[in-house]
Motif scaffolding. Structure first.
Motif, mmCIF file in Angstrom:
data_model
loop_
_atom_site.group_PDB
_atom_site.id
_atom_site.type_symbol
_atom_site.label_atom_id
_atom_site.label_comp_id
_atom_site.label_asym_id
_atom_site.label_seq_id
_atom_site.Cartn_x
_atom_site.Cartn_y
_atom_site.Cartn_z
ATOM 1 N N TYR A 1 0.820 -1.199 0.000
ATOM 2 C CA TYR A 1 0.000 0.000 0.000
ATOM 3 C C TYR A 1 0.864 1.263 0.000
ATOM 4 O O TYR A 1 0.506 2.271 -0.623
ATOM 5 C CB TYR A 1 -0.948 0.002 1.199
ATOM 6 C CG TYR A 1 -2.073 -0.991 1.045
ATOM 7 C CD1 TYR A 1 -3.074 -0.788 0.103
ATOM 8 C CD2 TYR A 1 -2.129 -2.143 1.832
ATOM 9 C CE1 TYR A 1 -4.112 -1.699 -0.054
ATOM 10 C CE2 TYR A 1 -3.168 -3.061 1.680
ATOM 11 C CZ TYR A 1 -4.146 -2.835 0.733
ATOM 12 O OH TYR A 1 -5.170 -3.735 0.571
ATOM 13 N N PHE A 2 2.014 1.196 0.670
ATOM 14 C CA PHE A 2 2.924 2.349 0.674
ATOM 15 C C PHE A 2 3.471 2.597 -0.730
ATOM 16 O O PHE A 2 3.498 3.740 -1.215
ATOM 17 C CB PHE A 2 4.073 2.123 1.657
ATOM 18 C CG PHE A 2 5.101 3.224 1.635
ATOM 19 C CD1 PHE A 2 4.822 4.449 2.237
ATOM 20 C CD2 PHE A 2 6.326 3.043 1.000
ATOM 21 C CE1 PHE A 2 5.765 5.486 2.204
ATOM 22 C CE2 PHE A 2 7.258 4.062 0.973
ATOM 23 C CZ PHE A 2 6.975 5.291 1.578
ATOM 24 N N ASN A 3 3.890 1.517 -1.412
ATOM 25 C CA ASN A 3 4.415 1.662 -2.775
ATOM 26 C C ASN A 3 3.317 2.088 -3.748
ATOM 27 O O ASN A 3 3.584 2.789 -4.727
ATOM 28 C CB ASN A 3 5.051 0.355 -3.240
ATOM 29 C CG ASN A 3 6.362 0.073 -2.536
ATOM 30 O OD1 ASN A 3 6.939 0.972 -1.916
ATOM 31 N ND2 ASN A 3 6.826 -1.156 -2.588
ATOM 32 N N LEU A 4 2.089 1.642 -3.468
ATOM 33 C CA LEU A 4 0.961 2.096 -4.287
ATOM 34 C C LEU A 4 0.782 3.595 -4.141
ATOM 35 O O LEU A 4 0.550 4.309 -5.132
ATOM 36 C CB LEU A 4 -0.317 1.365 -3.865
ATOM 37 C CG LEU A 4 -1.600 1.746 -4.604
ATOM 38 C CD1 LEU A 4 -1.494 1.415 -6.089
ATOM 39 C CD2 LEU A 4 -2.803 1.029 -3.990
ATOM 40 N N PHE A 5 0.901 4.088 -2.918
ATOM 41 C CA PHE A 5 0.814 5.530 -2.681
ATOM 42 C C PHE A 5 1.923 6.273 -3.427
ATOM 43 O O PHE A 5 1.680 7.321 -4.049
ATOM 44 C CB PHE A 5 0.909 5.819 -1.180
ATOM 45 C CG PHE A 5 1.016 7.273 -0.846
ATOM 46 C CD1 PHE A 5 -0.089 8.109 -0.922
ATOM 47 C CD2 PHE A 5 2.240 7.828 -0.473
ATOM 48 C CE1 PHE A 5 0.008 9.453 -0.632
ATOM 49 C CE2 PHE A 5 2.346 9.180 -0.178
ATOM 50 C CZ PHE A 5 1.225 9.993 -0.255
ATOM 51 N N ILE A 6 3.147 5.718 -3.393
ATOM 52 C CA ILE A 6 4.272 6.316 -4.123
ATOM 53 C C ILE A 6 3.952 6.374 -5.620
ATOM 54 O O ILE A 6 4.229 7.362 -6.306
ATOM 55 C CB ILE A 6 5.565 5.519 -3.884
ATOM 56 C CG1 ILE A 6 5.965 5.570 -2.405
ATOM 57 C CG2 ILE A 6 6.701 6.048 -4.756
ATOM 58 C CD1 ILE A 6 6.268 6.953 -1.888
ATOM 59 N N GLY A 7 3.346 5.294 -6.126
ATOM 60 C CA GLY A 7 3.002 5.256 -7.547
ATOM 61 C C GLY A 7 1.940 6.277 -7.912
ATOM 62 O O GLY A 7 1.993 6.898 -8.978
ATOM 63 N N LEU A 8 0.977 6.477 -7.016
ATOM 64 C CA LEU A 8 -0.093 7.438 -7.283
ATOM 65 C C LEU A 8 0.420 8.871 -7.340
ATOM 66 O O LEU A 8 -0.238 9.749 -7.913
ATOM 67 C CB LEU A 8 -1.182 7.326 -6.209
ATOM 68 C CG LEU A 8 -2.022 6.042 -6.244
ATOM 69 C CD1 LEU A 8 -2.945 5.981 -5.033
ATOM 70 C CD2 LEU A 8 -2.823 5.959 -7.530
#
Length: 264
Positions: free
Chosen positions: A8-15
């Motif tokens: 979820y943290f990396n997803l946030f970075i991607g967003l």
């Protein structure tokens, strides 16, 4: 090797990448910043919810529940098309729904039952994703084609009446407008098919490769995905126009008022 999970943290970075298009939407005062942000937020929420729902849908794998979900998808797609085309509900809702349903059943079942040769054609793993792919493509092609079809009829009513007056049947008089609708709607898809694999690597193929499938398997699936989406989109459009046209003209062949009244 399986698919690499995204935390979820990396997803946030991607967003955070969205800051780039959002910045230019704001800089050039396009008026699209707010819709883009709202649309992105809706996408995130909807995908999280659908992810949780599909988890149990795949676990249950019940034909009745799977069919009900596809019917819900058809209903939502029909409502979306009504909003985008601004055509009256009584004119378009039933034709659209019937067109979507027939195309999903005929083309989707053909692919799952005959091409893939699955014993259970309602298997959630295949039935729901394939139906979703077909629905998305049918929706976009129908919206473009129907807008083109009805705007052409409104703009060139004299041509339509001239053809009727010279002995043409209703189907023959409507043919030029249907032709234009097909050209407008399917030209981008045909162009996309022509360069697939050479210029663009399609999402289905990339997704399967990332999921661990061999490139050869992914290529075969992508070929069939393009075939069934092309076929289903054309079939649903023809069914929709055929049914909608019966509600769009009076007994003398005059086009009725098919457009919704603009909101004040």
């Amino acid at each position: 090797m399986g698919t690499i999970d995204i935390t979820y943290f990396n997803l946030f970075i991607g967003l955070l990448l969205l800051a780039i298009p959002f910045f230019y939407l704001w800089k050039f005062k396009t008026g699209l910043l707010k819709p883009a942000m709202i649309g992105t937020l809706r996408m995130i929420i909807q995908l999280f919810f659908i992810g949780m729902y599909l988890k149990y849908l795949f676990l249950w794998n019940n034909p009745w529940i799977n069919s009900l979900w596809v019917i819900v998808m058809i209903f939502v797609a029909g409502q979306t098309a009504l909003v985008r085309t601004q055509l009256k509900r009584k004119i378009l809702l039933i034709p659209l729904s019937v067109g979507f349903l027939c195309s999903v059943i005929l083309v989707g079942m053909y692919f799952i039952g005959i091409v893939l040769q699955l014993n259970n054609v309602f298997s959630a793993q295949y039935f729901i994703p394939i139906s979703g792919i077909l629905m998305g493509n049918m929706l976009s092609s129908n919206v473009i084609a129907l807008n083109t079809y009805y705007s052409g009829l409104k703009r060139e009513q004299q041509l339509y009446r001239y053809l009727l007056g010279n002995g043409a049947t209703r189907q023959e008089a409507q043919a030029p407008f249907i032709r234009q609708a097909i050209i407008k709607s399917f030209s981008p898809l045909i162009a996309n098919i022509a360069v697939m694999g050479l210029v663009a690597l399609p999402g289905t193929m990339i997704g399967q490769i990332l999921g661990g499938s061999s490139p050869n398997v992914a290529i075969k699936y992508q070929m069939m995905i393009m075939v069934i989406t092309f076929t289903a989109s054309m079939l649903s459009l023809m069914i929709t126009i055929s049914l909608a046209s019966r509600r769009s003209f009076d007994a003398y062949g005059k086009l009725l008022d098919v457009t919704k009244e603009p909101r004040k």
